[in-house]
Write a protein that holds these residues in place. Structure first.
Motif, PDB file in Angstrom:
ATOM      1  N   PHE A 175      43.089 -64.419  23.835  1.00 51.88           N
ATOM      2  CA  PHE A 175      43.013 -65.102  22.543  1.00 51.88           C
ATOM      3  C   PHE A 175      41.736 -65.909  22.501  1.00 51.88           C
ATOM      4  O   PHE A 175      41.316 -66.490  23.514  1.00 51.88           O
ATOM      5  N   GLY A 176      41.100 -65.984  21.344  1.00 47.07           N
ATOM      6  CA  GLY A 176      39.892 -66.792  21.221  1.00 47.07           C
ATOM      7  C   GLY A 176      39.692 -67.284  19.808  1.00 47.07           C
ATOM      8  O   GLY A 176      40.176 -66.686  18.841  1.00 47.07           O
ATOM      9  N   ALA A 177      38.972 -68.391  19.684  1.00 44.72           N
ATOM     10  CA  ALA A 177      38.638 -68.942  18.378  1.00 44.72           C
ATOM     11  C   ALA A 177      37.321 -69.690  18.494  1.00 44.72           C
ATOM     12  O   ALA A 177      36.976 -70.217  19.562  1.00 44.72           O
ATOM     13  N   ASP A 193      36.676 -62.177  28.483  1.00 49.32           N
ATOM     14  CA  ASP A 193      37.257 -62.148  27.139  1.00 49.32           C
ATOM     15  C   ASP A 193      36.661 -61.054  26.256  1.00 49.32           C
ATOM     16  O   ASP A 193      36.977 -60.967  25.070  1.00 49.32           O
ATOM     17  N   ASN A 194      35.776 -60.229  26.814  1.00 49.03           N
ATOM     18  CA  ASN A 194      35.134 -59.104  26.129  1.00 49.03           C
ATOM     19  C   ASN A 194      34.284 -59.531  24.931  1.00 49.03           C
ATOM     20  O   ASN A 194      34.010 -58.710  24.045  1.00 49.03           O
ATOM     21  N   LEU A 195      33.813 -60.754  24.895  1.00 52.74           N
ATOM     22  CA  LEU A 195      32.952 -61.161  23.787  1.00 52.74           C
ATOM     23  C   LEU A 195      31.596 -60.461  23.838  1.00 52.74           C
ATOM     24  O   LEU A 195      30.894 -60.390  22.824  1.00 52.74           O
ATOM     25  N   ASN A 196      31.225 -59.941  25.012  1.00 57.05           N
ATOM     26  CA  ASN A 196      29.978 -59.192  25.108  1.00 57.05           C
ATOM     27  C   ASN A 196      30.192 -57.692  24.894  1.00 57.05           C
ATOM     28  O   ASN A 196      29.313 -56.893  25.169  1.00 57.05           O
ATOM     29  N   ASP A 197      31.378 -57.323  24.415  1.00 55.95           N
ATOM     30  CA  ASP A 197      31.664 -55.926  24.068  1.00 55.95           C
ATOM     31  C   ASP A 197      31.483 -54.992  25.260  1.00 55.95           C
ATOM     32  O   ASP A 197      30.875 -53.926  25.154  1.00 55.95           O
ATOM     33  N   PHE A 245      31.110 -74.015  18.713  1.00 56.07           N
ATOM     34  CA  PHE A 245      32.023 -74.157  19.841  1.00 56.07           C
ATOM     35  C   PHE A 245      32.970 -72.972  19.852  1.00 56.07           C
ATOM     36  O   PHE A 245      33.466 -72.545  18.798  1.00 56.07           O
ATOM     37  N   VAL A 246      33.200 -72.400  21.046  1.00 55.13           N
ATOM     38  CA  VAL A 246      34.095 -71.257  21.204  1.00 55.13           C
ATOM     39  C   VAL A 246      35.042 -71.525  22.368  1.00 55.13           C
ATOM     40  O   VAL A 246      34.618 -71.985  23.438  1.00 55.13           O
ATOM     41  N   TYR A 247      36.317 -71.234  22.146  1.00 50.07           N
ATOM     42  CA  TYR A 247      37.325 -71.297  23.210  1.00 50.07           C
ATOM     43  C   TYR A 247      38.000 -69.941  23.324  1.00 50.07           C
ATOM     44  O   TYR A 247      38.321 -69.308  22.307  1.00 50.07           O
ATOM     45  N   SER A 248      38.197 -69.478  24.552  1.00 52.16           N
ATOM     46  CA  SER A 248      38.945 -68.237  24.761  1.00 52.16           C
ATOM     47  C   SER A 248      39.827 -68.365  25.992  1.00 52.16           C
ATOM     48  O   SER A 248      39.523 -69.117  26.931  1.00 52.16           O
ATOM     49  N   HIS A 249      40.922 -67.633  25.973  1.00 54.89           N
ATOM     50  CA  HIS A 249      41.920 -67.677  27.045  1.00 54.89           C
ATOM     51  C   HIS A 249      42.366 -66.251  27.345  1.00 54.89           C
ATOM     52  O   HIS A 249      42.831 -65.541  26.459  1.00 54.89           O
ATOM     53  N   SER A 250      42.187 -65.820  28.589  1.00 62.32           N
ATOM     54  CA  SER A 250      42.591 -64.482  29.016  1.00 62.32           C
ATOM     55  C   SER A 250      43.612 -64.579  30.138  1.00 62.32           C
ATOM     56  O   SER A 250      43.366 -65.247  31.147  1.00 62.32           O
TER      57      SER A 250
END
Length: 392
Positions: free
Chosen positions: A259-261, A151-155, A274-279
């Motif tokens: 998508f993530g929130a 989900d590219n949260l780590n850039d 809490f984090v949810y992401s969908h790729s």
């Protein structure tokens, strides 16, 4: 954080008495060095082996940069950022084909209307969702990323050729949008990207959401557009990559929709989140797999004292689609303790355990903690790092 600040003050007036605009340039950076142990790591001799190694960026990528602004009057400023990642172990750039591989942009910013910038920049998932996940913060970082950083949260990659807007703070509400051009004549969508996000802070509650879409980033009849929006690679060829060893998943796919929130709640010295992401990826790797990744992360931070911070996270990731040989799912536990010598320097110890099941014949069927140089030979992998960070 102390920084070297070079300021050109408005000291010379014209004959009419109008002073020149004030400008500034800031040199900044972060150095993260550690000693890392990994088990079951595949090597050239085959099988799985324990590995002790010196690492750079176990928590936050080592980097240096220049940031500047010029006051244009009426609350308007011209701004720029040039930021380069590097490997502390050998002093090399973290990207072989870029000087400023992390960020490179210029633009205008206003207190009333927000900022508009152009260049190589981060997307909405990084800007709005990552700060709510431990992988996107100094309290976890690289090894805490969701499997393969899907989900590219780590850039893991940034967007080239991009135009980006970020709003001002509107009573705790912020919004942003980005578009990355393909820069290819006759193929407007061949390796383009667009993204947007929103965040809202209300007292102890912090909420963020983001969306990122990459179109035709690798698999098109014309082949990869190497001048397009996403071209990050540490290997010699994106088209030839067989697995995620070389590049982010989205770079190898014909399309990626993520998508993530997330939400954080602060109570006293603690923060729970809490984090949810969908790729959703189409045709990634040469085998043409398609499928989805869903990530569920619960995280917690606690300031034991002004100098000691504890953090931990549990992430469950499941996949869907034709993953091949059974649909893998991951369980990952992460923990970290950080001790601050000062505002600029801190020491840390962290560890991650990851298990994937079932293995089947899927290329995703072995454990692989993010930031580790090679995957496990089995469905389990453990990583532990002790390190030192310094900011300037």
């Amino acid at each position: 954080m102390n920084r070297l600040l070079i300021t050109g003050a408005a000291a010379v007036a014209t004959l009419s008495g109008v002073a020149q605009a004030q400008s500034s340039i800031t040199l900044y950076g972060l150095i993260d060095a550690g000693l890392t142990y990994t088990n079951n790591q595949i090597s050239g001799t085959g099988g799985g082996h324990s590995n002790w190694q010196m690492t750079s960026g176990a928590v936050q990528y080592s980097r240096w940069g220049l940031r500047g602004s010029e006051d244009l009057g009426a609350g308007l400023k011209a701004v720029f950022t040039l930021e380069s990642g590097f490997n502390l172990n050998n002093g090399q750039y973290s990207s072989s084909n870029r000087i400023f591989n992390r960020q490179a942009y210029v633009g205008l910013t206003s207190r009333s209307y927000g900022s508009l910038t152009l260049g190589r920049q981060t997307d909405g998932m990084v800007d709005f969702v990552a700060p709510l996940s431990l992988t996107g913060t100094e309290f976890g970082g690289t090894h805490f990323a969701h499997p393969l950083d899907n989900d590219n949260l780590n850039d893991s990659f940034q967007i080239n050729n991009s135009v980006k807007y970020l709003s001002p703070d509107m009573g705790g509400l912020k919004v942003g949008a980005l578009y990355g051009f393909s820069n290819e004549a006759g193929a407007f969508t061949n390796n383009r990207a667009y993204s947007f996000g929103i965040s809202y802070i209300w007292g102890a509650l912090n909420f963020g959401a983001g969306y990122l879409q990459l179109n035709s980033s690798a698999r098109t009849p014309a082949g990869l557009n190497t001048n397009g929006a996403v071209t990050d690679t540490t290997g010699s060829s994106l088209q030839g990559a067989q697995s995620p060893t070389s590049v982010p998943l989205g770079v190898l796919a014909s399309s990626q929709k993520t998508f993530g929130a997330g939400v954080n709640y602060t109570f006293g010295p603690a923060v729970a989140g809490f984090v949810y992401s969908h790729s959703k990826l189409a045709q990634f790797f040469q085998s043409g797999l398609s499928g989805t990744f869903q990530n569920f992360e619960g995280n917690f931070r606690y300031a034991l004292s002004p100098t000691i911070e504890l953090a931990g996270a549990y992430t469950y990731t499941r996949t869907g689609g034709n993953g091949g040989g059974g649909v893998p799912h991951w369980n990952q536990l992460s923990a970290m303790a950080d001790y601050r010598f000062s505002r600029r320097t801190d020491a840390y110890v962290q560890g991650v355990w990851q298990r994937v099941s079932p293995s089947g014949t899927s290329p995703l069927g072995v454990a692989w903690i993010n930031g580790i140089s090679a995957p496990s030979a089995t469905t389990n992998q453990i990583q532990a790092t002790v390190g030192l960070k310094h900011r300037f």
